[in-house]
Design a protein around this motif. Sequence first.
Motif: not given
Length: 950
Positions: A1-12
Amino acid sequence: MARFRWPVLVGTVVAVAAAGMWGLGVFGQLTEGGYNDPGSESTRAAEVVRAELGAQGGDVVVIYTPVAGGIDDTGLGRRVQARLAALPRTAVTAVASYWPDKAEQYASADGSRAVAVLTLTGDDEGEKLTAYREIDDQLAVEGATAQLAGGAPLSDASSALSTRDLAFAEAVSLPIVLVLLLLIFGSLVAASLPVLVGGCAVLGSLGVLHAIAYGHDVNSFAVNVASLLGLGMAIDYGLFMVGRFREEQGFGRTPAEAVARTVATAGRTVIFSATLLMIALAGLMLFPQGFLKSLAYGGLAAVALAALLSLTLLPALLAVLGPRVDKLPVRLPRRRTNRPAGTGWARLAGAVLRRPVLVALPILVGLLVLAAPVAGVRFGENDERILPAGDPARQAVETLKADFPALSSAGVQVVLRGTQGAAPAAPAGTAFAAALKQVPGVAAITPAGSGGDVLLYTATLSGTDPFSPAAREAVRAIRAQPAPAGTEVLVGGTTARNVDSLAATAEQLPLMVGLLVGATLVLMFLAFGSLLLPVKAVVLSALSLSATFGILVWIFQDGHGAGLLRVTPAPPEVGIVVLMAAVVFGLSTDYEVFLLSRMVEARTRGATTAEAVTTGLARTGRVISAAALLLIVVTGAFALSSVTTMRFIGVGMIVALLLDATVVRMLLVPAVLKLMGDAAWWAPGPLRRLQQRAGLQEYEDEELFPTVSVGRHAAPDGGGARPAPAGRAGGDPPSPEPASSWFRPAGPGAVAGSASVSPAAPVPPAREVSVTSAPDGPVSPAGPGAERSDGPVVAGAPVSGEAAGGYSAAGYPAAGYPSAGYPIAGSAPLAASSRITLDQPEAATASRAAGPAPEASDGSAPAGASAGPSPAPAAGELHPVTVDLGDRVAAPAGAAPWTDPAADERAPAGEDVPRPADQDRDDDARREEGGERREPGLDTTAILELPPPE
């Protein structure tokens, strides 16, 4: 999760924002119906009447009361006719009124009022509600007051008030929740995260409901349920997740590691909780009523999104923030104390465990007394009594029932239908009507129309309450009347619809109960490996739920205290009761799981039943209380609503959470477990092995000592608690030395010939941490790379061993010794080593590498220590130093920081003494919730931060 924090944050964020904006359109597609069983006799009667005779009773009944003169005033009649004729045909399909023919059925008995009956366009209640809102301001006339009664005005008023009150409840609860989270976390940033996730869950659930509304009717109350559960559960889950993340960071983990551990531990609890609650809500789908299905849609969408966002958006935010999650701190004055956190809960547990019968018996009797009013419950439907007494729609319906009983919905529709394709003969109809007049509870039989193969009669009941037992008996008696030859009888109307709805609910309720109980028993067995713990949880949850409903019936139906709440006593709606049963049962089981997980964890580490209960209560009492308090604020704000249904839910949730999170979980559960003894943890061997293979244990292997793991299914070396270390009398607390940086001499059983780390000198940086196997058995691997007992483990990784050593997390003696803290037993899955070996570089001083081992308290050499000095290591070699984990200690909360006396001697006069990096941290920042200083055991991360000795 930490590796993809920015894509997850923006997408969500983008997805939630889009769903929320689109979901606002759901408010235009909501309905107010769905309370009837589509396959019932009352529904069939309504469909036959609509097909053969058109809408009966009208969707809107306009009651005109002349200001001066009477209803026969010519001018008034012309003005009313002109107003009705001007209504748009896109909204109104038919109009019937007292004017101009002066039809008697549309005038009151005293001639003071007359009505106009309107039929609205639309095939369902949502379309009719839209049509009504198009004309509701076009019905007033000069010289008379106009009251709007009927199903459409009542639905509109209820929907408008519910929407307004929902916004008010959220406006009241969210600031209070934010303040409480601020008190809990001590940081504005940390406190705002659960609220942010809750808002996103509500917005997302609106989008889901809007999508569902295109294919199914969605009752307006589904939005209230989605808001209540989405906000409440997201805040609850956020409390667990953010609290665990901050705890992991306090142990020295990087943000990425802390996020991973948080998702793996607290995230598992979130999944378990959401699964149980969603299963409970899915049980509503078993019922045929559209209203209950709507509530299931809203609840499932909200809980699923709350859990999903807590496992995606929240970890991404935590990974981005890292240590900044503690920004904007709020320093609140608090009383300094040396007591470890949880001491108060431990004392409560001790008091309960000393007298379990005296605690359990009064509570059980009290809960049964509170549940007694359930025996007299009567279920009804939402009618005008859910609105405030002064609401215009309620007053109009009350006027209609009083002056025009034949036009009110309180009557019973009796349909006599020919089975040969033709209407029944007139003599047969007359004889049947005469027989109906003899039915007990029937005051009058009035012909209401005929057409096609149908004769319609309206049976006016004697009582005024359509949901009373007498009214239901009258409906059953009418249905028991034999039909004339060549006909069938269908009975409809409000009372008949209620009777059919209750019958359908009673038919499906065992299936829902079986689903809830079965899922709870299976999941809790897989989590805890016990047969009796799940049964106890189900029984106590059912008892708590019964007491809650008993209080609600006593207030809302029987009227005790109704004046204080400003509600009109009325039978509760069965759908709301079923919804609350599902939610309360799911929440109470959730708290039970959270409490039992810590008890079972301590039990598997070798604790007795009393020790396990004390440990579980001490570790979870504060969190459960905080979670319940937050949920009380969110759901209890509904008690401020002016709509009785919302107030019923608000008061019910307050009562349920107070009972469950305090009396039941904190008093009754420990008492019952004490009475059950060791039988509470029992399961047959085959089932136990099945549970272990499933791997769904709901307790954590590294919760107590995150850096040096003590295993999950452990028993102490030797089968009991280790003795108190030499030099400590009874339960005297240890000296205040930070265990993360310094270690006491190795205790009995240390490896022969090994040196011990002296507390007088710091440990130099370690390159590797190896596990040395004790003579009494192997060491179970713990963590990646630990495949062999003599293999290296990366510093800071979990290492198996007897980490607890008979001491509490605060460094006090554990079970069997007097203690200010709470007992925690510790061990490893198999007979395991009590020591670890730190491979030191050559920088180790000759005095420590070759010096004599420290003496024990009695002056003798420690058991197993070498008789002579160990040879100094050659240059570049690693020198193994063995440390006994059983003798490590922790400084009590509030103790003065440790200083190195050797450093004092080495430092030149006037210069500051160098301190380990671990000692430079602010003392307040090193305390977690409640002032507890968390001691992670052998913290190799802290060792790596130490400066090399001079």
